[in-house]
Design a protein around this motif. Structure first.
Motif, mmCIF file in Angstrom:
data_model
loop_
_atom_site.group_PDB
_atom_site.id
_atom_site.type_symbol
_atom_site.label_atom_id
_atom_site.label_comp_id
_atom_site.label_asym_id
_atom_site.label_seq_id
_atom_site.Cartn_x
_atom_site.Cartn_y
_atom_site.Cartn_z
ATOM 1 N N UNK A 370 3.209 -35.001 -6.303
ATOM 2 C CA UNK A 370 1.904 -34.329 -6.284
ATOM 3 C C UNK A 370 0.915 -35.218 -5.536
ATOM 4 N N UNK A 371 0.148 -34.605 -4.645
ATOM 5 C CA UNK A 371 -0.921 -35.297 -3.926
ATOM 6 C C UNK A 371 -2.239 -34.617 -4.289
ATOM 7 N N UNK A 372 -3.136 -35.374 -4.895
ATOM 8 C CA UNK A 372 -4.453 -34.859 -5.292
ATOM 9 C C UNK A 372 -5.479 -35.314 -4.264
ATOM 10 N N UNK A 373 -6.160 -34.347 -3.640
ATOM 11 C CA UNK A 373 -7.199 -34.654 -2.658
ATOM 12 C C UNK A 373 -8.566 -34.419 -3.282
ATOM 13 N N UNK A 374 -9.325 -35.490 -3.445
ATOM 14 C CA UNK A 374 -10.700 -35.365 -3.945
ATOM 15 C C UNK A 374 -11.599 -35.013 -2.759
ATOM 16 N N UNK A 375 -12.004 -33.748 -2.685
ATOM 17 C CA UNK A 375 -12.728 -33.242 -1.514
ATOM 18 C C UNK A 375 -14.211 -33.066 -1.817
ATOM 19 N N UNK A 376 -15.046 -32.962 -0.772
ATOM 20 C CA UNK A 376 -16.480 -32.731 -0.981
ATOM 21 C C UNK A 376 -16.728 -31.334 -1.565
ATOM 22 N N UNK A 377 -17.939 -31.066 -2.036
ATOM 23 C CA UNK A 377 -18.278 -29.726 -2.523
ATOM 24 C C UNK A 377 -18.198 -28.692 -1.404
ATOM 25 N N UNK A 378 -18.004 -27.439 -1.786
ATOM 26 C CA UNK A 378 -17.794 -26.370 -0.809
ATOM 27 C C UNK A 378 -19.081 -25.874 -0.168
ATOM 28 N N UNK A 379 -20.150 -25.833 -0.912
ATOM 29 C CA UNK A 379 -21.372 -25.203 -0.385
ATOM 30 C C UNK A 379 -22.120 -26.078 0.626
ATOM 31 N N UNK A 380 -22.291 -27.372 0.405
ATOM 32 C CA UNK A 380 -23.044 -28.164 1.393
ATOM 33 C C UNK A 380 -22.307 -28.330 2.718
ATOM 34 N N UNK A 382 -18.205 -27.883 4.958
ATOM 35 C CA UNK A 382 -16.970 -27.098 5.052
ATOM 36 C C UNK A 382 -15.717 -27.939 4.918
ATOM 37 N N UNK A 383 -15.847 -29.227 4.627
ATOM 38 C CA UNK A 383 -14.698 -30.133 4.590
ATOM 39 C C UNK A 383 -13.624 -29.649 3.628
ATOM 40 N N UNK A 406 -23.479 -16.934 -8.545
ATOM 41 C CA UNK A 406 -23.622 -16.821 -7.086
ATOM 42 C C UNK A 406 -23.020 -18.035 -6.389
ATOM 43 N N UNK A 407 -23.234 -19.226 -6.946
ATOM 44 C CA UNK A 407 -22.683 -20.433 -6.335
ATOM 45 C C UNK A 407 -21.158 -20.423 -6.362
ATOM 46 N N UNK A 408 -20.597 -20.039 -7.513
ATOM 47 C CA UNK A 408 -19.139 -19.970 -7.601
ATOM 48 C C UNK A 408 -18.586 -18.895 -6.675
ATOM 49 N N UNK A 412 -15.930 -19.515 -3.623
ATOM 50 C CA UNK A 412 -14.649 -18.806 -3.508
ATOM 51 C C UNK A 412 -14.567 -18.077 -2.171
ATOM 52 N N UNK A 413 -15.695 -17.515 -1.725
ATOM 53 C CA UNK A 413 -15.719 -16.829 -0.428
ATOM 54 C C UNK A 413 -15.482 -17.805 0.716
ATOM 55 N N UNK A 414 -15.991 -19.026 0.577
ATOM 56 C CA UNK A 414 -15.755 -20.038 1.618
ATOM 57 C C UNK A 414 -14.265 -20.309 1.769
ATOM 58 N N UNK A 415 -13.572 -20.392 0.635
ATOM 59 C CA UNK A 415 -12.126 -20.618 0.695
ATOM 60 C C UNK A 415 -11.412 -19.401 1.281
ATOM 61 N N UNK A 416 -11.846 -18.213 0.881
ATOM 62 C CA UNK A 416 -11.212 -17.005 1.387
ATOM 63 C C UNK A 416 -11.454 -16.771 2.861
#
Length: 463
Positions: A370-380, A382-383, A406-408, A412-416
């Motif tokens: 398993x590789x866990x990637x700690x990524x930045x937040x989605x809204x600020x 696009x990383x 709305x934030x969630x 989710x829309x950013x990922x989609x």
């Protein structure tokens, strides 16, 4: 909202309801004890006619009953107020009118006059003077022209007395009414806040936004501030919450033996890095080979949190200075390999979208379960969405009562929008349930120690 919804709202926001009750009670108490006490004194007048025979007496009684209502209006007249003011001396007639009320006792020929004043003795004097002056005024008005005897007579039957207790304010009544008003106000505010609150608090809120499952609920716990190497190897509700999350993760993307998972959130401060670190450590407890890679190249936290060397890391690998194996650091006494951020680059997005990043993930996928990637937040930025396209999917961390729907939904829309997979949602900072912790401590967190040997060689059981 149904009745049970109102009840749940009151239970969830009981502090607001209690605060409203206490505030209203405090205001009522201050007002009650700051208002000048008012005393009241009452007199009674009997109205009668001069008829003597039975038929005339009955007719006269009806006439007197009708007259009583008229005399009640006379009490508040200017003429009677002026007479009483002259009688008492140094008193304004207009003020007297506001201090006096009169009412006819139903189905009787009795008239009650009540006077109020801050001075009990003065209230008595005003009521007595009104009764006496009303007697004289009735006699004048009810005496026909050319006659000496009045048709109707007003007789004072109860003299005014000095009141011992004030009629206002009434502390018990005021506080009782304030308590009811405060309760209604508190419930109203709680319901209004509930209707206006768009934060994510329940699984139903998440289900309305995404079909992705809720993988775990991380309860509020003081253990969150401790190092993962200390708390996750002990029997605590915090550690058990991550074991539950670990179990849920086994059912995510079951077709892939090696998994690369992005841990992200909608906004900063929702607990994504804490979740990523603790999940990675918990996975190692199950015997899996895990790598934790810090991909938040803007605000890295893992090196400080785990007390690791932050000089070289992910950025060093992506620019080709060192290999992934060279920058991996073993965390404490665990088998977890950690790749911290390293130097913060001026172009994080370009590095995460580079061919070097893709090669890094391919290398890690081959060497770890398993590789866990700690990524930045989605809204600020696009990383995280870009990373999720190269991983098996993303787990979105939401903060209970803080992250809005709305934030969630936007996250989710950013990922989609980039065809990335949302593997699930983790609710962080969820309120702890007493029943759950009680069950845990009674069953899961306090196992018996089997057959401890005593000093004499015998065996006994102990907790």
């Amino acid at each position: 909202m149904e009745l049970q919804d109102y009840w749940r709202t009151v239970r969830r926001r009981w502090r607001l309801v209690l605060g409203s009750v206490l505030v209203v009670l405090a205001v009522a108490a201050v007002w009650t004890w700051s208002v000048t006490p008012t005393y009241a004194s009452t007199t009674r007048i009997f109205v009668s006619t001069s008829q003597t025979d039975e038929n005339s007496a009955y007719t006269g009684n009806l006439f007197a009953t009708q007259r009583v209502a008229s005399y009640a209006d006379l009490v508040t007249s200017n003429q009677l107020a002026e007479r009483v003011a002259d009688d008492l001396g140094d008193t304004d007639a207009m003020d007297l009118r506001e201090q006096v009320t009169a009412s006819a006792v139903p189905e009787t020929v009795l008239l009650e006059i009540q006077a109020t004043d801050a001075d009990a003795e003065r209230a008595r004097d005003i009521a007595q003077a009104y009764a006496e002056q009303l007697q004289l005024l009735v006699e004048e008005l009810e005496t026909p022209r050319g006659e000496t005897t009045a048709v109707v007579k007003a007789t004072l039957i109860d003299d005014a007395q000095v009141a011992r207790t004030p009629v206002a304010p009434q502390p018990l009544r005021n506080l009782a009414l304030a308590g009811i008003l405060g309760l209604l106000l508190g419930v109203g505010l709680a319901v209004a806040r509930e209707l206006l609150d768009t934060s994510v608090k329940t699984a139903d809120d998440i289900a309305e936004i995404t079909s992705a499952p809720v993988l775990g609920n991380i309860f509020q716990d003081t253990d969150a501030k401790r190092a993962p190497s200390e708390v996750l190897f002990t029997a605590t509700p915090w550690a058990e919450a991550f074991r539950v999350l670990r179990t849920s993760m086994q059912y995510v993307d079951i077709d892939n033996a090696q998994k690369v998972i992005v841990i992200t959130s909608s906004l900063p401060g929702e607990g994504k890095s804490t979740t990523a670190v603790n999940l990675a450590v918990t996975l190692t407890q199950a015997g899996q080979k895990v790598a934790l890679v810090e991909c938040d190249l803007r605000r890295p936290l893992i090196a400080d949190r785990l007390e690791l060397d932050g000089a070289i890391g992910t950025t060093s690998v992506l620019i080709g200075k060192v290999s992934a194996q060279d920058v991996m650091q073993q965390y404490a006494d665990t088998s977890l390999d950690v790749m911290v951020c390293g130097q913060i680059p001026p172009n994080p997005s370009e590095l995460l979208q580079s061919q070097a990043m893709e090669m890094l993930l391919l290398d890690l996928r081959q060497r770890y379960d398993v590789v866990i990637l700690d990524a930045p937040p989605l809204l600020p930025v696009t990383d995280a969405a870009l990373l999720a396209t190269r991983a098996d999917g993303a787990v979105v961390v939401v903060s209970h009562g803080r992250t809005t729907r709305d934030q969630l939904s936007t996250a989710i829309e950013r990922l989609g929008s980039v065809d990335a997979t949302t593997l699930g949602v983790v609710v962080n900072q969820a309120p702890a349930k007493k029943s759950a912790s009680g069950y845990g401590y009674g069953y899961g967190y306090a196992p018996l120690e089997d057959e401890a040997v005593t000093a004499g060689g015998g065996k006994r059981r102990r907790r």
